[in-house]
Design an enzyme around this catalytic site. Structure first.
Site, PDB file in Angstrom:
ATOM      1  N   CYS A   1     -48.528 -80.725 -35.058  1.00 20.14           N
ATOM      2  CA  CYS A   1     -47.139 -80.919 -34.694  1.00 20.14           C
ATOM      3  C   CYS A   1     -46.380 -80.077 -35.348  1.00 20.14           C
ATOM      4  CB  CYS A   1     -46.672 -82.442 -34.528  1.00 20.14           C
ATOM      5  SG  CYS A   1     -46.349 -82.948 -36.484  1.00 20.14           S
TER       6      CYS A   1
ATOM      7  N   GLU B   1     -52.575 -84.027 -41.887  1.00 18.05           N
ATOM      8  CA  GLU B   1     -52.675 -82.775 -42.830  1.00 18.05           C
ATOM      9  C   GLU B   1     -51.604 -82.793 -43.473  1.00 18.05           C
ATOM     10  OE1 GLU B   1     -51.650 -81.836 -38.542  1.00 18.05           O
ATOM     11  OE2 GLU B   1     -52.289 -83.213 -39.493  1.00 18.05           O
TER      12      GLU B   1
ATOM     13  N   CYS C   1     -45.698 -80.631 -39.088  1.00 14.04           N
ATOM     14  CA  CYS C   1     -47.039 -80.202 -39.953  1.00 14.04           C
ATOM     15  C   CYS C   1     -47.091 -78.715 -40.052  1.00 14.04           C
ATOM     16  CB  CYS C   1     -48.311 -80.794 -39.292  1.00 14.04           C
ATOM     17  SG  CYS C   1     -48.278 -82.491 -39.859  1.00 14.04           S
TER      18      CYS C   1
ATOM     19  N   HIS D   1     -48.795 -87.861 -41.317  1.00 14.66           N
ATOM     20  CA  HIS D   1     -50.037 -87.251 -40.589  1.00 14.66           C
ATOM     21  C   HIS D   1     -51.031 -86.746 -41.770  1.00 14.66           C
ATOM     22  CE1 HIS D   1     -47.420 -86.402 -37.023  1.00 14.66           C
ATOM     23  NE2 HIS D   1     -47.023 -87.537 -37.213  1.00 14.66           N
TER      24      HIS D   1
END
Length: 153
Positions: free
Chosen positions: A86, A59, A89, A57
Site C-alpha cells: 500500500c 512489511e 508501506c 502491516h
C-alpha cells in the site's frame, strides 16, 4: 536469472507461511520476510487487530524491527510480501532505501506497485528499488480470497 526465480519462490513460500499464521490469528493474511545475504533476517505478518493499530502491516513490522536493531539503509536487503504494498508501506520502503521488493498478489484496491499507481517508478522520489510482482500470485490471492469468503460467511 533462473536462480533468481527459484530464490524468489523459496522466500515467497516463507512469506506465505507467515500469511497463514495471520489467517489462523484472524488477521488479514499477509506475510512478509526480509532477506539479507540469502538469509531471512526478519519475518512477520499483519497484526492490525492484535496490536489495535491500523499501521501494523506485515512489511512495516519487518522493516521497523530491522531498523531498530542495526541497519540504517537497506540497499542490500530484499523484502518479500504476499500482497502488493500500500502507499504507507511503499513510502517506508523508499525511505529505508530497500534494494529489492518482491510481492505476490496484485491489489487492485490499494496497491501502489503497479495496480492503482507505481510509486516505486515515480521520478519525484530519490530511490527506486528493483521491483518484481506476481510471484506465487495465485497462492497469495487464494489465501486472501478464502479468508474474506469465510469472514463474510
Amino acid at each position: 536469472m533462473h536462480n533468481h526465480i527459484n530464490r524468489d519462490v523459496l522466500y515467497m513460500n516463507e512469506a506465505l507461511a507467515e500469511a497463514r499464521l495471520a489467517a489462523a490469528e484472524n488477521e488479514i493474511p499477509v506475510g512478509s520476510v526480509l532477506v539479507y545475504n540469502s538469509i531471512i533476517v526478519e519475518r512477520n505478518h499483519n497484526r492490525t487487530k492484535q496490536l489495535a493499530n491500523p499501521l501494523a502491516h506485515a512489511e512495516k513490522l519487518v522493516i521497523d524491527k530491522i531498523l531498530a536493531s542495526k541497519a540504517v539503509y537497506l540497499y542490500e536487503y530484499t523484502l518479500y510480501v504476499t500482497l502488493e504494498p500500500c502507499l504507507m508501506c511503499a513510502g517506508m520502503l523508499i525511505a529505508s532505501r530497500i534494494g529489492r521488493v518482491v510481492f505476490g498478489a496484485y491489489d487492485p484496491k490499494t496497491g501502489v506497485a503497479g495496480s492503482i499507481y507505481n510509486v516505486f517508478m515515480d521520478k519525484s522520489f530519490n530511490h527506486h528499488p528493483e521491483l518484481h510482482g506476481g510471484v506465487l500470485a495465485d497462492q497469495c490471492s487464494a489465501l486472501l480470497t478464502s479468508f474474506f469468503r469465510t469472514r463474510r460467511g
